[in-house]
Structure formats: structure tokens, C-alpha cells
Enzyme design. Structure first.
Site, PDB file in Angstrom:
ATOM      1  N   GLU A 286      24.795 -25.304 -46.831  1.00 24.49           N
ATOM      2  CA  GLU A 286      25.754 -26.363 -46.892  1.00 24.49           C
ATOM      3  C   GLU A 286      27.046 -25.772 -47.144  1.00 24.49           C
ATOM      4  O   GLU A 286      27.332 -24.587 -47.500  1.00 24.49           O
ATOM      5  CB  GLU A 286      25.628 -27.166 -48.267  1.00 24.49           C
TER       6      GLU A 286
ATOM      7  N   GLY B 163      25.726 -21.700 -50.161  1.00 24.90           N
ATOM      8  CA  GLY B 163      24.958 -20.769 -49.267  1.00 24.90           C
ATOM      9  C   GLY B 163      23.971 -19.751 -50.071  1.00 24.90           C
ATOM     10  O   GLY B 163      22.784 -20.127 -50.091  1.00 24.90           O
TER      11      GLY B 163
ATOM     12  N   ILE C 222      24.506 -24.429 -38.737  1.00 24.45           N
ATOM     13  CA  ILE C 222      23.016 -24.872 -38.307  1.00 24.45           C
ATOM     14  C   ILE C 222      22.756 -24.432 -36.807  1.00 24.45           C
ATOM     15  O   ILE C 222      23.611 -24.807 -35.977  1.00 24.45           O
ATOM     16  CB  ILE C 222      22.683 -26.351 -38.703  1.00 24.45           C
TER      17      ILE C 222
ATOM     18  N   GLU D 274      20.089 -15.769 -43.674  1.00 25.80           N
ATOM     19  CA  GLU D 274      18.804 -15.481 -43.954  1.00 25.80           C
ATOM     20  C   GLU D 274      18.610 -14.549 -45.402  1.00 25.80           C
ATOM     21  O   GLU D 274      17.780 -14.134 -45.711  1.00 25.80           O
ATOM     22  CB  GLU D 274      17.816 -14.670 -42.983  1.00 25.80           C
TER      23      GLU D 274
END
Lengths: 262, 382, 318
Positions: free
Chosen positions: B127, B131, B157, B364
């Protein structure tokens, strides 16, 4: 239709080629092996022919070493139905290879309606196996094929000859077709195809099983060596009009007689 | 004992994926990086050949790859182009929670269509305000009859502008932190209240579509919840055990590509009367680059192997992700250095790889977060 | 001394020149020449000068056009009656297709596309390239005779001296037999040029071309030798040629047998696209242009003067 494709496994084009210690062949220890590029066009054409004739099967045949069966599995992954390997570690000559392929095809129990091959193998560049095989099977052959149309077992084939001309042949099956670059665009093996390939039948024979022995050898190689180094570049002054014609004539002569590129 | 060889099938998979990367992706990578457009033809072709959605189990239409098989494929696709690989890999990031935690009806409903045509998915966790502190996410999920209502905003996204499916991490109560997090699937991109932002302009992975996504009272049927309310954090952790090695694999592919370019250039470029490959300064750099690429690959393979053996791999997954990402950044930077002035120009492929490498250290789980995960695992053992 | 047959192909007023190259190397052996169709009288006397004892014109039905089976059947009969030890031919399109089938009919061996050979004591030993020319090897043939050999055109060179022989011209009647693959029509060579990435010969223009219209002189040179025309990035950036013609780092990568670079400096970006060309010719007014370090033959001169001379010289020999 019973469709056969003959393939060969050859060193990758990027591989560095060096003669082995005693000049009897090349060093093979660190070679990356690939399916002979011209054979990819043959596999693709076989698959296209199968798609156009329902109920047909494609059998891929290879004569070569057992340790690497990737080329056969790639053909199976592309969509061939089954494979035959005739084991041989020797560097067979074209005559032995053609005889082995003939034996393997006959042993399959299927009569070949059409056989696709590449026009040449990029290792020995002999361009003999397709025609030898066709002759041994007593079927017609057309080589350097860049166009292939088929309907009901009748082929119309375009053969590339010198000067960019095309000879258009008509031939009915059974026939052997040796494929050239430009005939089609070989498909990638899909990943699901690669996974399914391991379940497809792979028959293995020895040279003796297919009736080939050392007595069939016809061509002997020796004294493998690297080609001579290119001579150092030559530079010619030609700003002066008086010498231009003779300089150009000399360079053209060198292109023909030394470099042999025209 | 362990076998470092790939199986002959894995070798064929690698060969085919690399062939696709070199013939279809590499020639177009620069063009799509510059235009920023989605390379739909290439992505669709990758899907047609079975290179995408490697996490879908065979019972639901997938091919049946092992985790290690997936790593091999990802490495090859990243070698072709990191941006295109991010677009393709994001599907697995989104579908993994469903594959790992969904019930059979959900797997059939959500996963199987992805095996029937090329579809695109987005994984929505990050968001604008959260993070690295992912557990503090603020997007809410509230029950309303036979629906859940989602409110909040997601940021960065991947695929948002093209997605058919959104997998959303949201919370019943932000105060509960990880205990409140749930995971729900939105499969109707025309639903009221879903707003897709403008495409972000990024340093690298420019052909990959990245946007903000805003949810304003978005209603999703209850049967789309994966597991139960509050299962989200565990699902996320299970997903990361797969996805972190995958992202690490992409770093390996990118680094290998940069290394290969540098080696080739070093043999051709002549300075001070010899190819620069003959100068020690270059030799030392190349040696370090090669060692780091191989070490990264081995970590990725072990992290994947552990999962395939049914063992926990959380620690190794973080080792692989942190190490491979950091080394990729070094290798890519060194590759530009070896190309010198030409490396700085977009005529040559290495500056793009350097720009692409940076993101792998960030998404990630940042390299810093990975190190905290690793330290926690180590200290929790004693 | 061996008994040798050289198979040749008739052109409009002669036979293919590779035939003379082969005859030159066979001097001292008992050599006949044969072709399907009528060998022109002028060719017969030329062939005699270089050692042909007999020149046979093979005639029969259905042999006016090439067919693998027709020619093979015709020659099998003829060769069988002749008692030859060896049968040679230049490795032309036709012979490359015919000879393997023909050798198979004799269960005999064939050496393909040799670039050199000796006939010591009447026994053949050849040299041939393998692995796309990356390697050379000695090749010998064993087993039933006759042995078959094809020779690469231009590899031996024309004979430097004559070795006259009788040159008796004779017709021979042959049968094509059953032909199952027959030529229906022949489509003449396409006029469209090969794509740069496929081309065997490339002529490229650089910044020194000065205008797009000047590429016309490169088109003329290309037409003379069947080449495709390319351009450097400098020429494309200046609008002298479209991007589709660009050879180099951000253009096409090419690997022709012959690359002629006209007015191209040889910047590293350009070299990246053409460095694996087998033979590089460079034409540039600047003797220090980097391209000269890579060129096999460099001409320091003005391309606008050199190229037209080159075109004329090449037209003469092609």
C-alpha cells in the site's frame, strides 16, 4: 499416412571446433549437441503433413550415440508420435547411415508413405544421405525443397537451384523430401510437449540389428586440421586516378583466387 | 547425497525456454523498454508454449512442474527480458495463494481458466503507506450479508491495467496486525468501486504495467475468500517461500545475461593493443561476476529443492532472494563498467539490465527485510 | 593411372567451367567427359586441350530436363559399360543431387565437395571442409568401384597449362527409365534481393554516401554480383537509407561470405553487426579508418570513383 523423419544430432553452430590429439576426428568432450538445423524444417513439415491427414503418425529416426537422446526427445516434444534410435558411437559415413536408416524404417513394420529429411547435416556437409536412402528404398527423392504442398498423397515441391531459380516437381507418395531453410517455420516444443515426450515410445536397435557392419564403410577421414590462418589484410593506395583500374582489377582477382568468395 | 545435475528433462526445458528468450524476447526487449508498451504478442506466445503459470497443479490443468523446474523457466525468461518476465511471473505470485490455500472449487474456478487462454493476474499486498511493514496494511475487509466489502488503496501493483483477477490482502482490523489479515480473490474487473490508477513511469521493467489500485466499497462474494478470515498472513508466508526463490531466479537470469554480454564485449574491444579481456582489471571483475552468478544460482536451486522435498525453506528462500538480488545489482553495474562509454548508451543492452536489476533488491521483500528474516530464523534456533 | 569419367553440364556454348578445373588436376590419367545433351563443338576442342580423350553426348527420351531418376538411370548404364575407376563432377546443384543417388546404385562411396585432390598412382585422396569450413580433413574412398567425387567450383582454379588429348566426340544412347518425380515447370530466379541476414554478399554504404540518391551506384554494384545493399547507422541517421537497411549493433547482424563497406569508418557499433563476414573489403578515403584493421582487402580511395570501376570489373568476370 505413415510419415517418417530422419534426424541427426550435430555440434552447435557456436561451438569451437578443434581437431583431436591424433587428427582422427574433432574433440567432442565439451561439445553442445543440437538437432541438425535443417532437420527442424523436416520435423515441422512432417507435423504439418500429419495435421492435414487425420490418422497419420510421425516416426522420427536417428542414427547416433546413446548418451544424448535430446534431438529425438525434442522431435517428440514438438509432436512426433514415436522414435527409433539406432545406436552407433562411430562416425559413420553417409552410406552406412543411409543403410542404417533404411533398416530402422523397415524394422518398424510400417511402410513409409513419405520421408522427410534435412538437405544436409552441418557437421560433415556431405549432402548424400537423403538421396542414398531414397535409392536404397527405391523411392523418388527431391532435395533442397523450399515449398511443399500436399493433397491425397500427391506432392508439389519447389526445389531451389543455382541462380535462385526454382524447379517445381510433382511426385506421388511414397517419396523422400529433403528440406531447406525457408520451407516453414519450425514450431517450438511446448513445455507440456516436453513433459509428454518421455511417455512416447522409443525403440532402440544396434547397427547389427539393422544390417549394418564395418564392411559397409565407404569413406575414410584422417588428418583433421584447422584451416590455414587468413592472411593479414592487404591495403591498396588508390587515391591516384592512374592506378585505380589496376588496383580494382587486382582486388577482384584476389577475391576470386585467394579469398574464393566470388 | 545431492545431485547437482539437471535431469535430462530439465535440460530440455531449459533449452526450450532459453531458445524462446533469445529468439522472441531479447530482440524486442529494448523496443518495449523504450515504448513502455505491454508486449502482448510475446506474452501470449509464452503462454501458448506453456512457459507461464507454472504453479498451477496438473489436477487443475497445469503441466505439473516441480519448484526447481519453475526456477529454471524463470531464469531463462529473465535472461530474455526482466520486464517481460515480471509481467509473466506476477501471475504465479497472484495464483500461488489460491494453489496453496484455496479449496478445490476455488482452484477450479480461478486457476483452470488460466490454463485455457492467456489471462493476467495481479497480486495486491503493498500500500502507499505500507511496504516493508506489510503486516500494518490498512485495506479493510468487512462482512455484509453474503459478500465482503473491501476498502483501501494498493500501490505498485504489477499488471493492474490488464488484470482479469486480483488477489487482495486486507484486514478485518488494522490493530490486529498479522492476525487480522485475510486473502480474497476479485475476479470481476468491472465491479463497482474498483479504480485502476495511471501507469507508473519506472526506472526499469518499463514494459511491465504497474499502477495504484483503489477499492471503494467493492463487493466480493464470500466464496472468494481463501481459507478463513485471519488466514491471510500464513498464506502470504507460504506464498513467499515459493515466490522469493522465483524472484531470485530472475535475478540469476538477468545477471547471467549481463555477464554474457560483458564477456563477449571484452573479447572484441581492443585498448592498449589488446582485447580488454587480456587486461587484469577486467579479468578480476569478470571472475567475481561469474562466481556470484553461480553462487546465486545454487542458492536458488537449494531453496527450490527443499520445497520439492516437502521441507521448510523460509531461511534459504531469503538467502537466495537477498544474495541473488544484491549480486545482480553488482554484476549489472560491472557489466556497464566493462562496456565503458558504450555501456552508458542505450544502443547497448547493459544499461537496461542495470536499471532492471535495482528493482529486484526492492520488491518481494527488500534486501534489508530479507536479512531481518534470516537473523530471526537463526536466533530463534538457539 | 586411373580411368576417369568427368560428368559435366552443357551451358549455352560451352560446358560448366569447373569441368576444366577438374581436368587440369586429372592430367596424366585416362579421362573421358560426358554430358546429358549435345556438347557444343567448341567445347569439345577446349576439353580436348585439357585432357579429354573422349567427349560423350548422352541422348535419350525424357532427358531434356533434369530429373534425379532419369539422369541417374541414364548414367548408370553408361558408366557401367565404361569400366571407370572414378566418376567426377563439379558440385553444382544438379550434381549434388544426382551423384549420391548414382553412387548408391553402384553400392559405391562418394566424396562430397572436395576443395583439392591428388591421384597418386591412380588412387584418389582429397581434402574437404567439414563443420561449415571450421575444419579440414583428408578423405579417401574404399569399397566397390567406381568411386564418386564432386569438386567445389573455383577451389582448384583453372589449369595453368594444357595437356592435349584426342577429344573424340561421340554420341551415346541412354535410357531415362521410370521417372516418378518430374519437373513440371521452372520458375526463373526471383528479382527480389535476399534479406540482409540471409545474403551471401552485401554491399554497404556509410556517411560518405552524402545523399540517398547516391546509393544507386551501390545498387548497380549489387546487381552485378547478386548482392544485397546495407547501410551504416551514420547513413541511416542522416536519412540516406531506411532503418531496415542498417547493419550494426542496433540494426541487423549479418554473416555473408563477402562484405564490401563503402565510405564506412568502421565504428565499433557497425563492426558488431558484420565482424563475422568471411571476407571484408573496405573502400575509404581515410587510410586510418578503423575499418581497415578488420578488412581483408582495403582500398584507400574515393568510393565514387572506385565503386563504378569495381562494378565494371566484376561484370566482366561474373
Amino acid at each position: 499416412m505413415n510419415i517418417f523423419v530422419c534426424i541427426k544430432q550435430v555440434p552447435d553452430t557456436e561451438t569451437k571446433i578443434t581437431p583431436n590429439g591424433d587428427g582422427t576426428y574433432i574433440e567432442t568432450s565439451s561439445i553442445k549437441w543440437i538437432m541438425n538445423p535443417y532437420d527442424e524444417f523436416a520435423v515441422e513439415q512432417a507435423l504439418l503433413t500429419k495435421q492435414a491427414n487425420s490418422g497419420s503418425t510421425v516416426t522420427v529416426v536417428r542414427v547416433g550415440g546413446v548418451k544424448d537422446t535430446e534431438a529425438l526427445r525434442t522431435a517428440l516434444a514438438m509432436g512426433a508420435d514415436d522414435a527409433i534410435l539406432v545406436e552407433s558411437d562411430d562416425n559413420l559415413d553417409s552410406f552406412m547411415t543411409a543403410k542404417a536408416l533404411k533398416g530402422a524404417i523397415e524394422k518398424s513394420g510400417k511402410t513409409a508413405d513419405v520421408i522427410f529429411t534435412g538437405k544436409q547435416a552441418i557437421d560433415d556437409d556431405c549432402l548424400q544421405v537423403p538421396q542414398l536412402l531414397a535409392g536404397m528404398l527405391n523411392i523418388p527423392s527431391v532435395s533442397v525443397v523450399v515449398g511443399c504442398e500436399e493433397a491425397g498423397g500427391a506432392f508439389t515441391l519447389k526445389r531451389e537451384v543455382e541462380g535462385g531459380a526454382l524447379e517445381v516437381y510433382e511426385v506421388k507418395s511414397p517419396a523422400l523430401i529433403a528440406c531447406n531453410k525457408g520451407l516453414n517455420t519450425p514450431r517450438y516444443a511446448s513445455l507440456p510437449g516436453i513433459m509428454k515426450a518421455k511417455r512416447k515410445p522409443l525403440a532402440q536397435h544396434s547397427l547389427a540389428d539393422v544390417g549394418v557392419s564395418d564392411a559397409d564403410r565407404r569413406v575414410k577421414y584422417s588428418n583433421f586440421q584447422l584451416p590455414p590462418e587468413k592472411p593479414a589484410g592487404k591495403k591498396f593506395e588508390a587515391m591516384d586516378e592512374a592506378v585505380q583500374a589496376s588496383v580494382v582489377a587486382e582486388v577482384v582477382g584476389l577475391l576470386r583466387n585467394e579469398a574464393k568468395v566470388i | 547425497m545431492v545431485n547437482f545435475d539437471l535431469s535430462s528433462e530439465q535440460k530440455e526445458i531449459k533449452e526450450m525456454a532459453m531458445k524462446f528468450a533469445k529468439n522472441e524476447m531479447m530482440p524486442k526487449a529494448g523496443e518495449f523498454d523504450e515504448s513502455g508498451k505491454m508486449p502482448m504478442d510475446i506474452l501470449t506466445k509464452a503462454w501458448e508454449l506453456g512457459l507461464v503459470n507454472t504453479c498451477i497443479p496438473p489436477e487443475f490443468g497445469g503441466t505439473g512442474f516441480t519448484t526447481l523446474d519453475s526456477m529454471i523457466i524463470t531464469e531463462a525468461l529473465a535472461y530474455g527480458c526482466l520486464g517481460m518476465n515480471t509481467t509473466l511471473m506476477a501471475n504465479d505470485l497472484a495464483l500461488l495463494p489460491i494453489a496453496l490455500g484455496g479449496n478445490n472449487e476455488q482452484k477450479k474456478r480461478f486457476l483452470t481458466p488460466f490454463t485455457e487462454s492467456y489471462k493476467i493476474a495481479s497480486f495486491c499486498l503493498t500500500e502507499p503507506g505500507n511496504g516493508s511493514d506489510a503486516a500494518g496494511l490498512k485495506t479493510t475487509i468487512k462482512e455484509d450479508g453474503d459478500h465482503y466489502v473491501i476498502n483501501g488503496q494498493k500501490m505498485w501493483i504489477t499488471n493492474a491495467g490488464y488484470a482479469d483477477l486480483f488477489v487482495i490482502y486486507c484486514t478485518t482490523d488494522p490493530e490486529l496486525k498479522h492476525k487480522g489479515i485475510s486473502c480474497i480473490v476479485l475476479d470481476d474487473k468491472n465491479v463497482a468501486g474498483l479504480e485502476i490508477g495511471a501507469k507508473e513511469k519506472k526506472m526499469g521493467h518499463r514494459s511491465s504495467d504497474t499502477r495504484a489500485v483503489t477499492f471503494t466499497n467493492v463487493r466480493i462474494p464470500k466464496e472468494n475468500l481463501i481459507g478463513n478470515l485471519g488466514d491471510g498472513w500464513n498464506l502470504a508466508k507460504m506464498t513467499l517461500d515459493h515466490s522469493r526463490p522465483m524472484v531470485a531466479a530472475s535475478a540469476v537470469g538477468g545477471a547471467q545475461c549481463a555477464l554474457d554480454h560483458a564477456v563477449k564485449y571484452a573479447k572484441e574491444r581492443v585498448q592498449f593493443n589488446k582485447p580488454i579481456a587480456g587486461h587484469q582489471a577486467i579479468q578480476l571483475m569478470i571472475a567475481d561476476m561469474a562466481m556470484n552468478v553461480e553462487a546465486s544460482r545454487l542458492l536458488v536451486h537449494k531453496a527450490a529443492w527443499l520445497l520439492d522435498q516437502g521441507k521448510s525453506n523460509t531461511e534459504l528462500a531469503s538467502y537466495a532472494k537477498a544474495f541473488a538480488a544484491d549480486k545482480f545489482m553488482e554484476v549489472a553495474t560491472d557489466a556497464v563498467q566493462i562496456f565503458g562509454g558504450y555501456g552508458y548508451s542505450n544502443e547497448y543492452p547493459v544499461e537496461k539490465i542495470m536499471r532492471d536489476a535495482k528493482l529486484i533488491q526492492i520488491y518481494e521483500g527488500t534486501s534489508q527485510i530479507q536479512r531481518l528474516v534470516i537473523a530471526k530464523e537463526i536466533f530463534s534456533r538457539s | 593411372m586411373a580411368k576417369v569419367l568427368v560428368f559435366t553440364e552443357v551451358t549455352s556454348d560451352n560446358v560448366k567451367s569447373v569441368t576444366y578445373e577438374i581436368l587440369g588436376k586429372l592430367a596424366g590419367n585416362d579421362v573421358d567427359v560426358a554430358a546429358v545433351g549435345q556438347v557444343p563443338a567448341g567445347a569439345v576442342s577446349e576439353l580436348a586441350k585439357y585432357g579429354a580423350a573422349n567427349v560423350h553426348s548422352l541422348k535419350g527420351d525424357n532427358l531434356d530436363k533434369y530429373s534425379p531418376e532419369g539422369y541417374a538411370n541414364a548414367l548408370k548404364e553408361f558408366i557401367g559399360n565404361g569400366g571407370y575407376d572414378y566418376v567426377f563432377a563439379g558440385s553444382t546443384s544438379l550434381a549434388k543431387d544426382l551423384f549420391p543417388r548414382l553412387s548408391g546404385m553402384f553400392d559405391a562411396g562418394m566424396a562430397s565437395e572436395v576443395t583439392n585432390f591428388t591421384m597418386d598412382g591412380g588412387t584418389f585422396a582429397g581434402t574437404r571442409p567439414l563443420f561449415a569450413g571450421k575444419c579440414l580433413a583428408k578423405v579417401e574412398i574404399e569399397g566397390p568401384k567406381p568411386h564418386f567425387v564432386t569438386v567445389r567450383p573455383n577451389a582448384l582454379g583453372m589449369p595453368s597449362s594444357e595437356s592435349p588429348a584426342a577429344g573424340n566426340a561421340a554420341d551415346a544412347s541412354v535410357a531415362a527409365g521410370e521417372i516418378r518425380a518430374a519437373i513440371k515447370e521452372i520458375i526463373k530466379g526471383a528479382s527480389e534481393k535476399l534479406d540482409l541476414t540471409e545474403a551471401n554478399i552485401i554491399v554497404s554504404g556509410g556517411r560518405a554516401m552524402k545523399e540517398a540518391s547516391n546509393f544507386k551506384i551501390l545498387d548497380e554494384l549489387a546487381d552485378a554480383i547478386g548482392a544485397t545493399v546495407g547501410a551504416s547507422r551514420a547513413a541511416v541517421d542522416s536519412g540516406y537509407a531506411p532503418h531496415s537497411m542498417q547493419v550494426g549493433q542496433t540494426g541487423k547482424t549479418v554473416a555473408p561470405s563477402l562484405y564490401i563497406a563503402c565510405g564506412i569508418s568502421g565504428a565499433i557499433q557497425h563492426l558488431a553487426g558484420m565482424r563475422t563476414s568471411k571476407c571484408i573489403v573496405a573502400i575509404n578515403t581515410d587510410p586510418d579508418a578503423p575499418i581497415f584493421t578488420k578488412a581483408d582487402y582495403g582500398i584507400v580511395g574515393d568510393l565514387f570513383q572506385i565503386v563504378p570501376i569495381l562494378t565494371e570489373e566484376l561484370k566482366k568476370i561474373m
